[in-house]
Write an enzyme that holds these catalytic residues in place. Structure first.
Site, PDB file in Angstrom:
ATOM      1  N   LYS A   1       4.928 -10.043   9.206  1.00  0.00           N
ATOM      2  CA  LYS A   1       4.347  -8.975  10.022  1.00  0.00           C
ATOM      3  C   LYS A   1       2.829  -9.106  10.057  1.00  0.00           C
ATOM      4  CE  LYS A   1       3.582  -4.878  11.818  1.00  0.00           C
ATOM      5  NZ  LYS A   1       2.660  -4.172  10.960  1.00  0.00           N
TER       6      LYS A   1
ATOM      7  N   SER B   1       3.970   1.218   8.092  1.00  0.00           N
ATOM      8  CA  SER B   1       3.667   2.563   7.581  1.00  0.00           C
ATOM      9  C   SER B   1       2.881   3.339   8.631  1.00  0.00           C
ATOM     10  CB  SER B   1       2.852   2.474   6.292  1.00  0.00           C
ATOM     11  OG  SER B   1       3.495   1.610   5.375  1.00  0.00           O
ATOM     12  N   ARG B   2       2.122   2.627   9.464  1.00  0.00           N
ATOM     13  CA  ARG B   2       1.291   3.290  10.481  1.00  0.00           C
ATOM     14  C   ARG B   2       2.114   3.822  11.651  1.00  0.00           C
ATOM     15  NH1 ARG B   2      -2.823  -0.748   8.850  1.00  0.00           N
ATOM     16  NH2 ARG B   2      -4.615   0.433   8.054  1.00  0.00           N
TER      17      ARG B   2
ATOM     18  N   MET C   1       0.836  -1.200   0.000  1.00  0.00           N
ATOM     19  CA  MET C   1       0.000   0.000   0.000  1.00  0.00           C
ATOM     20  C   MET C   1       0.871   1.252   0.000  1.00  0.00           C
ATOM     21  SD  MET C   1      -3.440  -0.933   2.073  1.00  0.00           S
ATOM     22  CE  MET C   1      -2.838  -0.672   3.721  1.00  0.00           C
TER      23      MET C   1
ATOM     24  N   TYR D   1       4.096   3.966   0.865  1.00  0.00           N
ATOM     25  CA  TYR D   1       4.774   4.567   2.011  1.00  0.00           C
ATOM     26  C   TYR D   1       5.820   3.578   2.531  1.00  0.00           C
ATOM     27  CZ  TYR D   1       5.324   8.506   5.067  1.00  0.00           C
ATOM     28  OH  TYR D   1       5.821   9.627   5.673  1.00  0.00           O
TER      29      TYR D   1
ATOM     30  N   GLN E   1      -2.724 -12.549   7.412  1.00  0.00           N
ATOM     31  CA  GLN E   1      -2.810 -12.309   5.962  1.00  0.00           C
ATOM     32  C   GLN E   1      -2.050 -13.391   5.190  1.00  0.00           C
ATOM     33  OE1 GLN E   1      -2.612  -8.269   4.171  1.00  0.00           O
ATOM     34  NE2 GLN E   1      -0.510  -8.822   3.699  1.00  0.00           N
TER      35      GLN E   1
ATOM     36  N   GLN F   1     -10.432  -2.888   1.985  1.00  0.00           N
ATOM     37  CA  GLN F   1      -9.950  -3.565   3.189  1.00  0.00           C
ATOM     38  C   GLN F   1      -9.982  -2.670   4.429  1.00  0.00           C
ATOM     39  OE1 GLN F   1      -5.987  -4.273   1.338  1.00  0.00           O
ATOM     40  NE2 GLN F   1      -5.158  -3.825   3.358  1.00  0.00           N
TER      41      GLN F   1
ATOM     42  N   GLU G   1      11.823  -0.398   5.155  1.00  0.00           N
ATOM     43  CA  GLU G   1      12.740  -1.539   4.981  1.00  0.00           C
ATOM     44  C   GLU G   1      12.014  -2.886   4.946  1.00  0.00           C
ATOM     45  OE1 GLU G   1      16.186  -2.070   4.510  1.00  0.00           O
ATOM     46  OE2 GLU G   1      16.115   0.018   3.870  1.00  0.00           O
TER      47      GLU G   1
ATOM     48  N   HIS H   1       9.087  -3.514   3.455  1.00  0.00           N
ATOM     49  CA  HIS H   1       8.706  -3.686   2.044  1.00  0.00           C
ATOM     50  C   HIS H   1       9.943  -3.995   1.192  1.00  0.00           C
ATOM     51  CE1 HIS H   1       5.558  -0.666   3.462  1.00  0.00           C
ATOM     52  NE2 HIS H   1       4.805  -1.665   3.037  1.00  0.00           N
TER      53      HIS H   1
HETATM   54  P1  AMP Z   1       1.426  -3.002   3.399  1.00  0.00           P
HETATM   55  O1  AMP Z   1       1.984  -1.930   2.545  1.00  0.00           O
HETATM   56  O2  AMP Z   1       1.328  -2.637   4.855  1.00  0.00           O
HETATM   57  O3  AMP Z   1       0.145  -3.578   2.852  1.00  0.00           O
HETATM   58  O4  AMP Z   1       2.475  -4.180   3.370  1.00  0.00           O
HETATM   59  C1  AMP Z   1       2.890  -4.757   2.163  1.00  0.00           C
HETATM   60  C2  AMP Z   1       3.674  -5.995   2.444  1.00  0.00           C
HETATM   61  O5  AMP Z   1       4.814  -5.666   3.249  1.00  0.00           O
HETATM   62  C3  AMP Z   1       2.880  -7.039   3.242  1.00  0.00           C
HETATM   63  O6  AMP Z   1       3.196  -8.332   2.765  1.00  0.00           O
HETATM   64  C4  AMP Z   1       3.378  -6.836   4.644  1.00  0.00           C
HETATM   65  O7  AMP Z   1       3.269  -7.987   5.461  1.00  0.00           O
HETATM   66  C5  AMP Z   1       4.834  -6.502   4.373  1.00  0.00           C
HETATM   67  N1  AMP Z   1       5.399  -5.824   5.544  1.00  0.00           N
HETATM   68  C6  AMP Z   1       4.917  -4.734   6.180  1.00  0.00           C
HETATM   69  N2  AMP Z   1       5.691  -4.437   7.250  1.00  0.00           N
HETATM   70  C7  AMP Z   1       6.675  -5.358   7.291  1.00  0.00           C
HETATM   71  C8  AMP Z   1       7.775  -5.598   8.160  1.00  0.00           C
HETATM   72  N3  AMP Z   1       8.029  -4.829   9.209  1.00  0.00           N
HETATM   73  N4  AMP Z   1       8.593  -6.650   7.887  1.00  0.00           N
HETATM   74  C9  AMP Z   1       8.346  -7.453   6.823  1.00  0.00           C
HETATM   75  N5  AMP Z   1       7.327  -7.274   5.972  1.00  0.00           N
HETATM   76  C10 AMP Z   1       6.492  -6.246   6.195  1.00  0.00           C
END
Ligand code: AMP
Length: 286
Positions: free
Chosen positions: A149, A186-187, A30, A32, A153, A61, A35, A37
């Protein structure tokens, strides 16, 4: 690195790559980016010939009172980071491309979607599965990378892939943390400095669980209680859930006598944070 905004653009590119026999890796996000990502991107770069990253803040979602409108967005910064990583293509669709007027189809993974985060975020995983299946169909990757994380999911997407006979290989990857242990998200940008400190309670409670397990504690309720006690000492934190569940069906366990997920969601101020560890084949992964 190109940015595709339409399904036709990305379809053309992917068709060319497939013709050349390239293996395609895909990282749905999503945006933003942090590390966490980028660790997924690097794995894709290592394992495949072409890497596609999608950036799409998926409205389906988010619940009606959630943070869809204010979710952090910075395409320019994301683009720069992905260029540095050598990503081949960004898919950045407008909402109308993913959900045109009259859109009607949704994907649900029964039962798994109702546990853990599903309880306080009804409809969340329906939105996740729907968008991920659409993205898989659009990008047609050989492999897709997801972070532990978001453990629920990972488990739900793996089940969807199995149940719907999708040919993509789902690759879960470790949680990336700040040096003090806070899982990157990101949050985290929502957190004020004192909340950022309070948020360390999540990681600390998982460290406590890991230590208890290492000392031979296998009683789930004892571990859970100790974690709750620790988090409740932090005045800025409010527990949504702390649960110890079977890693496959996400049902509560009494004993750690199989592969389990220890997962928690905690509000710090108004920000809801999640974290977890897995206990797999007798080893803690965090
Ligand atoms: P998001 O942008 O939050 O939807 O996350 C995109 C992908 O990055 C998802 O597969 C998340 O599980 C993964 N992700 C987010 N934060 C982390 C993290 N701290 N370590 C590893 N993967 C992450």
């Amino acid at each position: 690195m190109e940015i595709a905004k339409t399904i036709e653009e990305i379809g053309q590119k992917v068709a060319d790559w497939k013709k050349s026999g390239f293996k395609i890796g895909f990282v749905p996000t999503m945006g933003y980016l942090h590390e966490g990502h980028l660790s997924l991107v690097r794995e894709s770069k290592k394992r495949t010939d072409r890497t596609v990253v999608s950036i799409f803040v998926n409205p389906t979602q988010f619940g009606p009172n959630e943070d869809y409108q204010i979710y952090p967005r910075d395409l320019e910064r994301d683009q720069k980071l992905l260029l540095e990583e050598g990503v081949d293509l960004i898919f950045y669709p407008p909402v109308e491309v993913m959900y045109p007027e009259g859109y009607k189809t949704y994907v649900e993974v029964k039962e798994l979607q109702d546990q853990l985060c599903g309880r306080s975020r009804p409809g969340h995983f329906r939105g996740v599965c729907t968008v991920v299946l659409k993205l898989f169909n659009i990008v047609q990757p050989d492999e897709a990378y997801f972070g532990w994380k978001d453990a629920q999911q990972v488990i739900i997407i793996q089940k969807m892939v199995e149940d719907l006979n999708l040919s993509v290989k789902v690759i879960p990857r470790p949680i990336i943390r700040d040096p003090d242990g806070l899982a990157l998200s990101s949050r985290n940008t929502y957190l004020r400095p004192e909340e950022r400190k309070a948020a360390l309670a999540l990681n600390r409670s998982l460290d406590l669980a890991a230590e208890l397990i290492r000392k031979g504690e296998l009683n789930a309720e004892i571990i859970r209680r100790r974690m709750l006690e620790l988090i409740e000492q932090e005045p800025l934190a409010r527990v949504d859930y702390v649960e110890i569940v079977d890693l496959k069906n996400l049902e509560k366990v009494e004993k750690l006598d199989r592969d389990v997920l220890i997962a928690l969601a905690v509000y710090v101020g108004r920000t809801r944070l999640i974290d977890n560890l897995r206990f797999i084949s007798g080893e803690v992964e965090k």
